[in-house]
Design a protein around this motif. Structure first.
Motif, PDB file in Angstrom:
ATOM      1  N   CYS A 224      51.088  51.643  31.956  1.00  0.00           N
ATOM      2  CA  CYS A 224      51.015  50.378  31.682  1.00  0.00           C
ATOM      3  C   CYS A 224      49.428  50.256  30.656  1.00  0.00           C
ATOM      4  O   CYS A 224      48.571  51.381  30.986  1.00  0.00           O
ATOM      5  N   SER A 225      49.614  49.662  29.736  1.00  0.00           N
ATOM      6  CA  SER A 225      48.111  49.511  29.072  1.00  0.00           C
ATOM      7  C   SER A 225      48.224  47.977  28.542  1.00  0.00           C
ATOM      8  O   SER A 225      49.107  47.471  28.327  1.00  0.00           O
ATOM      9  N   CYS A 259      54.873  49.311  30.242  1.00  0.00           N
ATOM     10  CA  CYS A 259      54.636  48.155  29.882  1.00  0.00           C
ATOM     11  C   CYS A 259      53.276  48.090  29.150  1.00  0.00           C
ATOM     12  O   CYS A 259      52.387  48.751  29.271  1.00  0.00           O
ATOM     13  N   PHE A 260      53.158  47.198  27.929  1.00  0.00           N
ATOM     14  CA  PHE A 260      52.333  46.941  27.218  1.00  0.00           C
ATOM     15  C   PHE A 260      51.723  45.559  26.801  1.00  0.00           C
ATOM     16  O   PHE A 260      52.878  44.554  26.719  1.00  0.00           O
ATOM     17  N   PHE A 261      50.730  45.088  26.909  1.00  0.00           N
ATOM     18  CA  PHE A 261      50.191  43.688  26.835  1.00  0.00           C
ATOM     19  C   PHE A 261      49.075  43.718  25.850  1.00  0.00           C
ATOM     20  O   PHE A 261      48.362  44.336  25.841  1.00  0.00           O
ATOM     21  N   LYS A 307      45.579  38.255  34.251  1.00  0.00           N
ATOM     22  CA  LYS A 307      46.676  37.524  35.045  1.00  0.00           C
ATOM     23  C   LYS A 307      48.141  37.710  34.696  1.00  0.00           C
ATOM     24  O   LYS A 307      49.003  37.969  35.521  1.00  0.00           O
ATOM     25  N   ALA A 308      48.422  37.772  33.288  1.00  0.00           N
ATOM     26  CA  ALA A 308      49.825  38.019  32.966  1.00  0.00           C
ATOM     27  C   ALA A 308      50.225  39.306  33.379  1.00  0.00           C
ATOM     28  O   ALA A 308      51.432  39.664  33.951  1.00  0.00           O
ATOM     29  N   LYS A 309      49.333  40.238  33.494  1.00  0.00           N
ATOM     30  CA  LYS A 309      49.685  41.530  33.743  1.00  0.00           C
ATOM     31  C   LYS A 309      49.974  41.844  35.141  1.00  0.00           C
ATOM     32  O   LYS A 309      50.975  42.578  35.586  1.00  0.00           O
ATOM     33  N   GLU A 310      48.982  40.879  35.983  1.00  0.00           N
ATOM     34  CA  GLU A 310      49.371  41.071  37.448  1.00  0.00           C
ATOM     35  C   GLU A 310      50.702  40.413  37.895  1.00  0.00           C
ATOM     36  O   GLU A 310      51.377  41.033  38.776  1.00  0.00           O
ATOM     37  N   GLU A 317      56.998  46.025  40.311  1.00  0.00           N
ATOM     38  CA  GLU A 317      57.207  46.771  41.847  1.00  0.00           C
ATOM     39  C   GLU A 317      58.407  46.350  42.450  1.00  0.00           C
ATOM     40  O   GLU A 317      58.854  47.285  43.144  1.00  0.00           O
ATOM     41  N   LYS A 318      58.908  45.165  42.239  1.00  0.00           N
ATOM     42  CA  LYS A 318      60.198  44.883  42.976  1.00  0.00           C
ATOM     43  C   LYS A 318      61.553  45.812  42.305  1.00  0.00           C
ATOM     44  O   LYS A 318      62.492  45.987  42.902  1.00  0.00           O
TER      45      LYS A 318
END
Lengths: 320, 320
Positions: A224-225, A259-261, A307-310, A317-318
């Protein structure tokens, strides 16, 4: 039910009988749309036709595709006898060129998108073709004059849509066509490098920052980054230069989901996702109002980036 | 004066008359050496031969090349009737396999390096071939049984040596062969991704740091970066993971020369250089006791990294 394809011979009959021909690709044109239009346009010009290629302003890296002198903006285009649409799934993708398309006496649609709506009078859609450029090669072969300029355009379209012969859409036929195009003496190494190995200095720095920000999560299952608007500004870049980053994250050995944000604005965060076999990131993106393909998807989330990342990682995770 | 090539028919006569055959590639084997050896080895096994492929331990990413069961270390190899050397310019490149090679009754050398010394009894050297795998395809075609396993090996060798069909060594013939290999139903996308788009997490982080350290110098003519041994250690990586970085630097638009430095030890600095047309980085590297090609070269400098960089950049400035 979809209409059947017309034959290349039927298409060529219309093409050869027209004096004035307009060609157009989709809005925000990519390598395939530009390559196919400029190659077919160049061949038609060499066959004595009056040709206009209606394309929106395109990125600098595509300027090396020959026959650019044929390009004109939709507002400058004259009404042609024949309008040839390339690489457009539907009429809506024509953008400003749609108005002229509608008025043209004869209309032909050549495309490789599965979703094509057969919106013209003559249609040729080959969903298995790697690119529209691949189809244009087959149409031109032994039918119209072709020089290195047209070959370079088709090669450009072909490598753009296959990611340099790496995507699963690449077929033995694609390779044979690429080989035939190289036989015209085109600067294929230059085109390849320009498309896949060139970047501005700010893009390089953004990549450096984004990769430096990368984390391995959930025991290595997820990479993730992210990059903030402040970082993008600090490095003198723009969010348009961030497209490639998710693919570098995806390549991390052992990671199942990448994932990239990045912050589009203070309140909007763009999330891009990639998944290995068995990990449906389209379903992930859909939970946040986005979409895409099973292995490559994205969404825009109205939340601060942390928050978006969280929220996304809780859903990731699911999936594990 | 070099000897002339033997024909594929002569080579095949020796191959078919032998019962026990050893194959070997060069030391520190790469995708082409491994791919060519395992493909030819597999085909010979399917033709009923007793086959051993003598190769040094190779990198994980090459494990996806089929027919790995044929591999044995030089010390475990039995003396064969026929020894087939692939992708080696001279006998010295055989490493530990050279001893067995010398004792073998019959020796064949197949290669694509211009510098090949024609060191065997039968030799086939095609300097214009993109790869030894390309030559092995031509040798096998219509002569020996080939399955998807052998096709995958040849494809691997071919994309390795052409950088995924991007180097100027790629020919129309190369593309046609790649297409024919895809026709065997090989997992070409997986091989491509594994070779060119996969990296460990530490490699990703090293790339992030190296690109973050990049500077644009001399008004944008030169892009330069470096990474210290301390940084490499901090990111949990090794200097072996730094190979790709110079190519990212090289891709910066407008830069004529790219330089990358890393500390091999406290006193030894490795410099890697790339140059556009008209910029001879081999001459640059030679000033520091190194060498290579006009557009891609390197050297090792015994100096602290800041000093090494300063010395090289002073020479680079003279080139501009």
């Amino acid at each position: 039910m979809k209409k059947a394809n017309n034959s290349f011979d039927e298409i060529m009959e219309w093409v050869l009988s027209a004096e004035t021909i307009a060609l157009a690709g989709h809005t925000n044109p990519d390598g395939d749309a530009i390559g196919a239009c400029l190659a077919l346009g160049g061949a038609l010009e060499k066959a004595g036709k009056q040709v206009q290629v209606i394309l929106e302003k395109y990125a600098d890296k595509y300027q090396l595709i020959p026959n650019g002198h044929l390009v004109c903006a939709a507002e400058d285009a004259r009404l042609p006898e024949l309008f040839l649409v390339l690489d457009c799934g539907d009429e809506g993708r024509l953008g400003d060129a749609a108005e002229i398309f509608q008025k043209a006496a004869k209309k032909i649609n050549i495309d490789h998108h599965e979703s094509n709506t057969y919106f013209a009078e003559l249609n040729y859609v080959a969903a298995k073709a790697s690119s529209t450029s691949e189809i244009v090669f087959q149409l031109l072969e032994n039918r119209l004059p072709m020089t290195a300029a047209e070959a370079a355009g088709l090669y450009a379209g072909l490598i753009y849509d296959t990611g340099g012969f790496r995507h699963s859409s690449t077929s033995p036929e694609t390779m044979q066509i690429a080989g035939a195009l190289m036989g015209y003496g085109i600067p294929f190494t230059e085109i390849y490098n320009r498309f896949f190995d060139s970047r501005s200095f700010s893009e390089l720095k953004l990549m450096g920052r984004a990769l430096s920000n990368a984390e391995l999560l959930f025991g290595g299952d997820v990479v993730c980054s992210q990059i903030t608007a402040a970082e993008i500004a600090e490095l003198g870049g723009s969010s348009k230069e961030l497209d490639a980053i998710i693919n570098y994250l995806k390549g991390v050995l052992g990671a199942k989901v990448a994932c990239f944000f990045y912050e589009k604005t203070e309140t909007d965060v763009k999330g891009s996702f990639r998944g290995n076999d068995g990990y449906d990131v389209c379903a992930l993106a859909q939970k946040f109002g986005g979409g895409g393909h099973v292995k490559a998807a994205g969404c825009t989330i109205s939340a601060p980036i942390a928050k978006a990342k969280e929220m996304v990682l809780a859903e990731v995770e699911k999936m594990l």
